[in-house]
Design a protein around this motif. Sequence first.
Motif, PDB file in Angstrom:
ATOM      1  N   ARG A  76       0.935  -1.088  -0.037  1.00  0.00           N
ATOM      2  CA  ARG A  76       0.053  -0.008   0.188  1.00  0.00           C
ATOM      3  C   ARG A  76       0.883   1.372   0.030  1.00  0.00           C
ATOM      4  O   ARG A  76       0.460   2.259   0.141  1.00  0.00           O
ATOM      5  N   LEU A  77       2.114   1.045   0.150  1.00  0.00           N
ATOM      6  CA  LEU A  77       3.105   2.297   0.131  1.00  0.00           C
ATOM      7  C   LEU A  77       3.645   2.511  -1.385  1.00  0.00           C
ATOM      8  O   LEU A  77       4.275   1.684  -1.985  1.00  0.00           O
ATOM      9  N   PRO A  78       3.625   3.776  -1.629  1.00  0.00           N
ATOM     10  CA  PRO A  78       4.548   4.178  -2.841  1.00  0.00           C
ATOM     11  C   PRO A  78       6.204   3.926  -2.523  1.00  0.00           C
ATOM     12  O   PRO A  78       6.305   4.214  -1.279  1.00  0.00           O
ATOM     13  N   VAL A  79       6.784   3.895  -3.638  1.00  0.00           N
ATOM     14  CA  VAL A  79       8.321   3.833  -3.312  1.00  0.00           C
ATOM     15  C   VAL A  79       8.752   5.203  -3.593  1.00  0.00           C
ATOM     16  O   VAL A  79       8.456   6.210  -4.548  1.00  0.00           O
ATOM     17  N   GLU A  80       9.565   5.720  -2.445  1.00  0.00           N
ATOM     18  CA  GLU A  80       9.869   6.990  -2.392  1.00  0.00           C
ATOM     19  C   GLU A  80      10.994   7.457  -2.938  1.00  0.00           C
ATOM     20  O   GLU A  80      11.286   8.339  -3.585  1.00  0.00           O
ATOM     21  N   HIS A  81      12.258   6.452  -3.374  1.00  0.00           N
ATOM     22  CA  HIS A  81      13.303   6.609  -3.738  1.00  0.00           C
ATOM     23  C   HIS A  81      13.995   5.214  -4.205  1.00  0.00           C
ATOM     24  O   HIS A  81      13.608   4.414  -3.720  1.00  0.00           O
ATOM     25  N   HIS A  82      14.697   5.475  -5.443  1.00  0.00           N
ATOM     26  CA  HIS A  82      15.313   4.231  -5.960  1.00  0.00           C
ATOM     27  C   HIS A  82      16.817   4.449  -6.392  1.00  0.00           C
ATOM     28  O   HIS A  82      16.909   5.530  -6.981  1.00  0.00           O
ATOM     29  N   TRP A  83      17.887   3.836  -5.769  1.00  0.00           N
ATOM     30  CA  TRP A  83      18.994   4.176  -6.211  1.00  0.00           C
ATOM     31  C   TRP A  83      20.101   3.015  -6.199  1.00  0.00           C
ATOM     32  O   TRP A  83      19.623   2.065  -6.188  1.00  0.00           O
ATOM     33  N   SER A  84      21.389   3.166  -6.656  1.00  0.00           N
ATOM     34  CA  SER A  84      22.325   2.035  -6.526  1.00  0.00           C
ATOM     35  C   SER A  84      23.731   2.596  -6.097  1.00  0.00           C
ATOM     36  O   SER A  84      23.868   3.965  -5.858  1.00  0.00           O
ATOM     37  N   GLY A  85      24.380   1.669  -5.641  1.00  0.00           N
ATOM     38  CA  GLY A  85      25.848   1.822  -5.541  1.00  0.00           C
ATOM     39  C   GLY A  85      26.695   0.727  -5.740  1.00  0.00           C
ATOM     40  O   GLY A  85      26.284  -0.193  -5.877  1.00  0.00           O
ATOM     41  N   LEU A  86      28.068   1.066  -5.687  1.00  0.00           N
ATOM     42  CA  LEU A  86      29.029   0.043  -6.046  1.00  0.00           C
ATOM     43  C   LEU A  86      29.899  -0.344  -5.147  1.00  0.00           C
ATOM     44  O   LEU A  86      30.568   0.476  -4.483  1.00  0.00           O
ATOM     45  N   ARG A  87      29.360  -1.357  -4.577  1.00  0.00           N
ATOM     46  CA  ARG A  87      30.380  -2.137  -3.554  1.00  0.00           C
ATOM     47  C   ARG A  87      31.867  -2.402  -4.205  1.00  0.00           C
ATOM     48  O   ARG A  87      32.185  -3.108  -5.176  1.00  0.00           O
ATOM     49  N   PRO A  88      32.904  -2.473  -2.905  1.00  0.00           N
ATOM     50  CA  PRO A  88      34.046  -2.866  -3.453  1.00  0.00           C
ATOM     51  C   PRO A  88      34.407  -4.165  -3.384  1.00  0.00           C
ATOM     52  O   PRO A  88      34.540  -4.739  -2.353  1.00  0.00           O
ATOM     53  N   GLY A  89      33.931  -4.900  -4.421  1.00  0.00           N
ATOM     54  CA  GLY A  89      33.744  -6.620  -4.255  1.00  0.00           C
ATOM     55  C   GLY A  89      35.342  -7.064  -3.924  1.00  0.00           C
ATOM     56  O   GLY A  89      36.250  -6.712  -4.719  1.00  0.00           O
ATOM     57  N   SER A  90      35.653  -8.231  -3.412  1.00  0.00           N
ATOM     58  CA  SER A  90      36.874  -8.601  -3.068  1.00  0.00           C
ATOM     59  C   SER A  90      36.639 -10.361  -2.962  1.00  0.00           C
ATOM     60  O   SER A  90      35.524 -10.590  -2.581  1.00  0.00           O
ATOM     61  N   PRO A  91      37.514 -11.015  -3.079  1.00  0.00           N
ATOM     62  CA  PRO A  91      37.295 -12.625  -2.823  1.00  0.00           C
ATOM     63  C   PRO A  91      36.944 -12.641  -1.518  1.00  0.00           C
ATOM     64  O   PRO A  91      37.469 -12.433  -0.651  1.00  0.00           O
ATOM     65  N   ASN A  92      35.909 -13.552  -1.378  1.00  0.00           N
ATOM     66  CA  ASN A  92      35.232 -13.902  -0.101  1.00  0.00           C
ATOM     67  C   ASN A  92      34.997 -12.804   0.665  1.00  0.00           C
ATOM     68  O   ASN A  92      34.849 -12.964   1.928  1.00  0.00           O
ATOM     69  N   GLY A  93      34.869 -11.531   0.244  1.00  0.00           N
ATOM     70  CA  GLY A  93      34.383 -10.259   0.890  1.00  0.00           C
ATOM     71  C   GLY A  93      35.515  -9.909   2.106  1.00  0.00           C
ATOM     72  O   GLY A  93      35.132  -9.082   2.933  1.00  0.00           O
ATOM     73  N   ILE A  94      36.753 -10.366   1.912  1.00  0.00           N
ATOM     74  CA  ILE A  94      37.926 -10.071   2.933  1.00  0.00           C
ATOM     75  C   ILE A  94      38.458  -8.887   2.475  1.00  0.00           C
ATOM     76  O   ILE A  94      39.133  -8.838   1.134  1.00  0.00           O
ATOM     77  N   PRO A  95      38.645  -7.807   3.295  1.00  0.00           N
ATOM     78  CA  PRO A  95      39.414  -6.567   2.789  1.00  0.00           C
ATOM     79  C   PRO A  95      40.912  -6.577   2.654  1.00  0.00           C
ATOM     80  O   PRO A  95      41.309  -7.448   3.534  1.00  0.00           O
ATOM     81  N   TYR A  96      41.336  -5.922   1.924  1.00  0.00           N
ATOM     82  CA  TYR A  96      42.932  -5.665   1.869  1.00  0.00           C
ATOM     83  C   TYR A  96      43.107  -4.678   2.703  1.00  0.00           C
ATOM     84  O   TYR A  96      42.840  -3.429   2.598  1.00  0.00           O
ATOM     85  N   ILE A  97      44.003  -4.969   3.950  1.00  0.00           N
ATOM     86  CA  ILE A  97      44.196  -3.714   4.833  1.00  0.00           C
ATOM     87  C   ILE A  97      45.684  -3.959   5.353  1.00  0.00           C
ATOM     88  O   ILE A  97      46.075  -5.067   5.781  1.00  0.00           O
ATOM     89  N   GLY A  98      46.563  -3.149   4.942  1.00  0.00           N
ATOM     90  CA  GLY A  98      48.112  -3.221   5.320  1.00  0.00           C
ATOM     91  C   GLY A  98      48.785  -2.418   4.144  1.00  0.00           C
ATOM     92  O   GLY A  98      48.381  -1.718   3.390  1.00  0.00           O
ATOM     93  N   ARG A  99      50.345  -2.750   4.336  1.00  0.00           N
ATOM     94  CA  ARG A  99      51.218  -2.300   3.685  1.00  0.00           C
ATOM     95  C   ARG A  99      51.347  -2.869   2.191  1.00  0.00           C
ATOM     96  O   ARG A  99      50.894  -4.081   2.052  1.00  0.00           O
ATOM     97  N   HIS A 100      51.680  -2.261   1.190  1.00  0.00           N
ATOM     98  CA  HIS A 100      52.079  -2.868  -0.074  1.00  0.00           C
ATOM     99  C   HIS A 100      53.123  -3.537  -0.065  1.00  0.00           C
ATOM    100  O   HIS A 100      54.302  -3.120   0.660  1.00  0.00           O
ATOM    101  N   ASN A 101      53.190  -4.769  -0.543  1.00  0.00           N
ATOM    102  CA  ASN A 101      54.496  -5.555  -0.494  1.00  0.00           C
ATOM    103  C   ASN A 101      55.501  -5.189  -1.197  1.00  0.00           C
ATOM    104  O   ASN A 101      56.750  -5.195  -0.649  1.00  0.00           O
ATOM    105  N   GLU A 102      55.399  -4.401  -2.378  1.00  0.00           N
ATOM    106  CA  GLU A 102      56.537  -3.954  -3.088  1.00  0.00           C
ATOM    107  C   GLU A 102      57.057  -2.379  -2.918  1.00  0.00           C
ATOM    108  O   GLU A 102      58.312  -2.004  -3.310  1.00  0.00           O
TER     109      GLU A 102
END
Length: 341
Positions: free
Chosen positions: A282-308
């Motif tokens: 019974r309710l109208p949709v007020e807003h509709h949007w999208s976003g871009l998730r930063p996808g990574s293998p198994n959803g495990i973030p990269y946190i740390g120093r760069h190796n090289e």
Amino acid sequence: MLSARELKKAGMDVLVLDKSELGGESSWAGGGILSPLHPWAYSDEVNALARTGHHAYPQLAQELFEESGVDPEYYRCGMLVLQSREQLSKQQSLVMAWADKWQMPLSTINSTTDMQFIAPGLSTDFQQGLWLPQVAQMRNPRLVKAIKGSLDALGVSYRENTPVEQLIITEGKVEGVKASGRSFYAERVLVTSGAWSAGLLKETLPVPQIKPVKGQMILYKGRAGQLKTILLSDNRYLIPRKDGRILCGSTIEHSGFDKTISEAVKQELQESAVELFPALARLPVEHHWSGLRPGSPNGIPYIGRHNEVEGLYINAGHFRNGVILGIGSAQRIAKIMLADR
Ligand SMILES: Cc1cc2nc3c(=O)[nH]c(=O)nc-3n(C[C@H](O)[C@H](O)[C@H](O)COP(=O)(O)OP(=O)(O)OC[C@H]3O[C@@H](n4cnc5c(N)ncnc54)[C@H](O)[C@@H]3O)c2cc1C
């Protein structure tokens, strides 16, 4: 933004460069559930960061409110995970082991009466579920506004509409970045550009496996208290905001950096929303949007120093959980960078 806040509080000079508006991408678009959706399906790495967030967010929300004057609406509304009898019995031992390990209160609900008591108005098609009363949420647009206000209060410098085009690397050491046709020099560079992070690191090896994953959401304007808790069924969820608005999300779309929304997906989300909570028909949709998730293998973030590359750091790839994992990740990268000072 949370990384910048942690580093500044530890005494570092910080400059944040953003290609558009601070906090205007995935962190604005998300649902703000302060838990992975099916946390028992995630690795210990993700659950450890989620636990830090679970404990830290009540105080962080208060601090952000005091520093910015914006209430990010931390709200412990609980999450009811809707499951079939088969799903429940199949996952029982995994779920209970997770609850025990991470000390998260959880109960199995087996009757329509109990389901309706927790979530009045839930479709009576759902008769079993898992109830996590401690799960909370934040309201994303307010959260990013509050963090931005906190950066202002702490004196963190930032430049919006300043896209970083290239890292400046000389003899294996980062010296700064080129952005908007200018060079910015720094002893350390931290890449926190979400779904865009791999592009910035493309000339360094190894390149992190971070790819954009689009999610579309819709929003209803309901009555305050109409829906009392987060409802989750497979990949679809409803999130009740304090003022009565109800979000329904979200899709998982691998379509590059395209953020367009579609009428077909809107209808699909509406159907899912009504299946869960029939009053939404019974309710109208007020807003509709999208976003871009930063996808990574198994959803495990990269946190740390760069190796090289000396002086180069990364905190990105939080996929579906970057709000709940955000504060733990920011604390962790700050600790690593401060140790190198
Ligand atoms: C529909 C949807 C629902 C979600 N629901 C939840 C949820 O309920 N709970 C949860 O915990 N997580 C959720 N998430 C995931 C969460 O929103 C993300 O994991 C998190 O916001 C990622 O934060 P980030 O800072 O890494 O990326 P972003 O918020 O995308 O920030 C990256 C920033 O980098 C900037 N940038 C990019 N390239 C450059 C460049 N070259 N130069 C300068 N700046 C640049 C961008 O402008 C942007 O501001 C959801 C996401 C979506 C899309």
